[in-house]
Design a protein around this motif. Structure first.
Motif, PDB file in Angstrom:
ATOM      1  N   ALA A   4       0.830  -1.214   0.000  1.00  0.00           N
ATOM      2  CA  ALA A   4       0.000   0.000   0.000  1.00  0.00           C
ATOM      3  C   ALA A   4       0.854   1.250   0.000  1.00  0.00           C
ATOM      4  O   ALA A   4       0.469   2.285  -0.530  1.00  0.00           O
ATOM      5  N   THR A   5       2.033   1.177   0.605  1.00  0.00           N
ATOM      6  CA  THR A   5       2.952   2.314   0.637  1.00  0.00           C
ATOM      7  C   THR A   5       3.728   2.416  -0.669  1.00  0.00           C
ATOM      8  O   THR A   5       3.984   3.502  -1.166  1.00  0.00           O
ATOM      9  N   ALA A   6       4.090   1.282  -1.233  1.00  0.00           N
ATOM     10  CA  ALA A   6       4.897   1.273  -2.451  1.00  0.00           C
ATOM     11  C   ALA A   6       4.103   1.709  -3.672  1.00  0.00           C
ATOM     12  O   ALA A   6       4.646   2.315  -4.583  1.00  0.00           O
ATOM     13  N   PHE A   7       2.798   1.436  -3.713  1.00  0.00           N
ATOM     14  CA  PHE A   7       2.000   1.735  -4.899  1.00  0.00           C
ATOM     15  C   PHE A   7       2.053   3.196  -5.313  1.00  0.00           C
ATOM     16  O   PHE A   7       2.313   3.484  -6.486  1.00  0.00           O
ATOM     17  N   PRO A   8       1.797   4.160  -4.399  1.00  0.00           N
ATOM     18  CA  PRO A   8       1.846   5.558  -4.852  1.00  0.00           C
ATOM     19  C   PRO A   8       3.210   5.954  -5.403  1.00  0.00           C
ATOM     20  O   PRO A   8       3.290   6.685  -6.381  1.00  0.00           O
ATOM     21  N   LEU A   9       4.284   5.411  -4.819  1.00  0.00           N
ATOM     22  CA  LEU A   9       5.621   5.738  -5.320  1.00  0.00           C
ATOM     23  C   LEU A   9       5.856   5.130  -6.688  1.00  0.00           C
ATOM     24  O   LEU A   9       6.385   5.773  -7.588  1.00  0.00           O
ATOM     25  N   LEU A  10       5.440   3.892  -6.869  1.00  0.00           N
ATOM     26  CA  LEU A  10       5.582   3.234  -8.158  1.00  0.00           C
ATOM     27  C   LEU A  10       4.742   3.934  -9.219  1.00  0.00           C
ATOM     28  O   LEU A  10       5.190   4.178 -10.335  1.00  0.00           O
ATOM     29  N   LEU A  11       3.523   4.285  -8.869  1.00  0.00           N
ATOM     30  CA  LEU A  11       2.651   4.978  -9.801  1.00  0.00           C
ATOM     31  C   LEU A  11       3.227   6.335 -10.189  1.00  0.00           C
ATOM     32  O   LEU A  11       3.218   6.715 -11.362  1.00  0.00           O
ATOM     33  N   ALA A  12       3.739   7.058  -9.221  1.00  0.00           N
ATOM     34  CA  ALA A  12       4.339   8.364  -9.507  1.00  0.00           C
ATOM     35  C   ALA A  12       5.492   8.214 -10.486  1.00  0.00           C
ATOM     36  O   ALA A  12       5.605   8.958 -11.459  1.00  0.00           O
ATOM     37  N   GLY A  13       6.336   7.226 -10.250  1.00  0.00           N
ATOM     38  CA  GLY A  13       7.455   6.983 -11.148  1.00  0.00           C
ATOM     39  C   GLY A  13       7.000   6.585 -12.536  1.00  0.00           C
ATOM     40  O   GLY A  13       7.522   7.057 -13.543  1.00  0.00           O
ATOM     41  N   ALA A  14       6.007   5.720 -12.599  1.00  0.00           N
ATOM     42  CA  ALA A  14       5.515   5.251 -13.892  1.00  0.00           C
ATOM     43  C   ALA A  14       4.886   6.386 -14.689  1.00  0.00           C
ATOM     44  O   ALA A  14       5.122   6.522 -15.887  1.00  0.00           O
ATOM     45  N   SER A 112     -15.917  25.143  -6.260  1.00  0.00           N
ATOM     46  CA  SER A 112     -17.137  24.332  -6.278  1.00  0.00           C
ATOM     47  C   SER A 112     -17.031  23.071  -5.431  1.00  0.00           C
ATOM     48  O   SER A 112     -18.050  22.551  -4.976  1.00  0.00           O
ATOM     49  N   THR A 113     -15.828  22.585  -5.173  1.00  0.00           N
ATOM     50  CA  THR A 113     -15.681  21.349  -4.395  1.00  0.00           C
ATOM     51  C   THR A 113     -15.321  21.593  -2.931  1.00  0.00           C
ATOM     52  O   THR A 113     -15.338  20.656  -2.139  1.00  0.00           O
ATOM     53  N   LEU A 114     -15.025  22.807  -2.572  1.00  0.00           N
ATOM     54  CA  LEU A 114     -14.590  23.094  -1.198  1.00  0.00           C
ATOM     55  C   LEU A 114     -15.520  22.512  -0.130  1.00  0.00           C
ATOM     56  O   LEU A 114     -15.040  21.854   0.803  1.00  0.00           O
ATOM     57  N   PRO A 115     -16.840  22.668  -0.228  1.00  0.00           N
ATOM     58  CA  PRO A 115     -17.703  22.102   0.810  1.00  0.00           C
ATOM     59  C   PRO A 115     -17.785  20.568   0.779  1.00  0.00           C
ATOM     60  O   PRO A 115     -18.277  19.953   1.720  1.00  0.00           O
ATOM     61  N   MET A 116     -17.302  19.956  -0.292  1.00  0.00           N
ATOM     62  CA  MET A 116     -17.355  18.500  -0.430  1.00  0.00           C
ATOM     63  C   MET A 116     -16.171  17.799   0.228  1.00  0.00           C
ATOM     64  O   MET A 116     -16.224  16.597   0.495  1.00  0.00           O
ATOM     65  N   VAL A 117     -15.109  18.560   0.466  1.00  0.00           N
ATOM     66  CA  VAL A 117     -13.855  17.987   0.960  1.00  0.00           C
ATOM     67  C   VAL A 117     -13.873  17.907   2.484  1.00  0.00           C
ATOM     68  O   VAL A 117     -14.024  18.909   3.171  1.00  0.00           O
ATOM     69  N   LYS A 118     -13.698  16.686   2.967  1.00  0.00           N
ATOM     70  CA  LYS A 118     -13.653  16.436   4.400  1.00  0.00           C
ATOM     71  C   LYS A 118     -12.224  16.610   4.940  1.00  0.00           C
ATOM     72  O   LYS A 118     -12.033  17.097   6.043  1.00  0.00           O
ATOM     73  N   ALA A 119     -11.224  16.197   4.141  1.00  0.00           N
ATOM     74  CA  ALA A 119      -9.823  16.319   4.541  1.00  0.00           C
ATOM     75  C   ALA A 119      -8.953  16.425   3.294  1.00  0.00           C
ATOM     76  O   ALA A 119      -9.269  15.855   2.250  1.00  0.00           O
ATOM     77  N   LEU A 120      -7.853  17.159   3.419  1.00  0.00           N
ATOM     78  CA  LEU A 120      -6.911  17.349   2.315  1.00  0.00           C
ATOM     79  C   LEU A 120      -5.502  17.330   2.866  1.00  0.00           C
ATOM     80  O   LEU A 120      -5.197  18.012   3.851  1.00  0.00           O
ATOM     81  N   ARG A 121      -4.649  16.550   2.215  1.00  0.00           N
ATOM     82  CA  ARG A 121      -3.229  16.502   2.584  1.00  0.00           C
ATOM     83  C   ARG A 121      -2.419  16.533   1.297  1.00  0.00           C
ATOM     84  O   ARG A 121      -2.657  15.740   0.384  1.00  0.00           O
ATOM     85  N   LEU A 122      -1.481  17.464   1.194  1.00  0.00           N
ATOM     86  CA  LEU A 122      -0.627  17.599   0.017  1.00  0.00           C
ATOM     87  C   LEU A 122       0.774  17.115   0.379  1.00  0.00           C
ATOM     88  O   LEU A 122       1.370  17.606   1.347  1.00  0.00           O
ATOM     89  N   ILE A 123       1.292  16.179  -0.408  1.00  0.00           N
ATOM     90  CA  ILE A 123       2.593  15.572  -0.115  1.00  0.00           C
ATOM     91  C   ILE A 123       3.517  15.835  -1.298  1.00  0.00           C
ATOM     92  O   ILE A 123       3.315  15.289  -2.389  1.00  0.00           O
ATOM     93  N   ASP A 124       4.525  16.642  -1.104  1.00  0.00           N
ATOM     94  CA  ASP A 124       5.497  16.903  -2.157  1.00  0.00           C
ATOM     95  C   ASP A 124       6.438  15.715  -2.274  1.00  0.00           C
ATOM     96  O   ASP A 124       6.909  15.170  -1.270  1.00  0.00           O
ATOM     97  N   MET A 125       6.702  15.305  -3.521  1.00  0.00           N
ATOM     98  CA  MET A 125       7.508  14.119  -3.804  1.00  0.00           C
ATOM     99  C   MET A 125       8.715  14.515  -4.653  1.00  0.00           C
ATOM    100  O   MET A 125       8.760  15.611  -5.212  1.00  0.00           O
ATOM    101  N   GLN A 126       9.646  13.583  -4.747  1.00  0.00           N
ATOM    102  CA  GLN A 126      10.830  13.773  -5.583  1.00  0.00           C
ATOM    103  C   GLN A 126      11.080  12.475  -6.345  1.00  0.00           C
ATOM    104  O   GLN A 126      11.032  11.384  -5.760  1.00  0.00           O
TER     105      GLN A 126
END
Length: 142
Positions: A4-14, A112-126
């Motif tokens: 589950a942790t590796a998938f976002p990194l692999l997807l980002a690279g791909a 338009s989506t602001l009231p729909m968002v319950k939580a937001l987290r932005l993660i900068d990657m390299q």
């Protein structure tokens, strides 16, 4: 590393690899050291999910189509929890990202989506190894 942790990194690279291997004229050449890569983790109020995903689809397609500095805005949902949205964002540079924030399509999405968002987290990657990433998506070009 857990799958589950590796998938976002692999997807980002791909996706970075795919974006770097586009035919000429599709997007400006982006120097990997200048790219801005981000994972957005968003939780949506379940009652707004259909409306939110429709707006997100429109925004991501417009961004990639209209903005030369947007290399990827790739939205995804967790299969077991569809209200959990992840977006892989890749921009040619920090300047391209700042320009993206000012576009009418992004402003429409954000307001338009602001009231729909319950939580937001932005993660900068390299990117770890952008020089060898293009091989990952060669199969899609067949």
């Amino acid at each position: 590393m857990k799958p589950a942790t590796a998938f976002p990194l692999l997807l980002a690279g791909a996706l970075l690899a795919y974006s770097c291997s586009r035919p000429a004229g599709k997007a400006p050449a982006a120097a990997p050291q200048n790219m801005m890569i981000r994972l957005s983790e968003i939780e949506i109020e379940p009652r707004y999910l259909a409306e939110y995903t429709a707006i997100l689809r429109e925004e991501s397609a417009s961004s990639v189509r209209l903005e030369p500095g947007v290399i990827s805005i790739y939205p995804m949902q967790q299969q077991a929890a569809p209200q959990q949205i992840r977006i892989l964002e890749i921009y040619a540079s920090q300047e391209a990202y700042q320009a993206h924030l000012k576009t009418p399509h992004f402003q429409k999405y954000k307001t338009s989506t602001l009231p729909m968002v319950k939580a937001l987290r932005l993660i900068d990657m390299q990117a770890i190894d952008p020089a060898t990433m293009p091989a990952l998506f060669r199969k899609l070009q067949r």
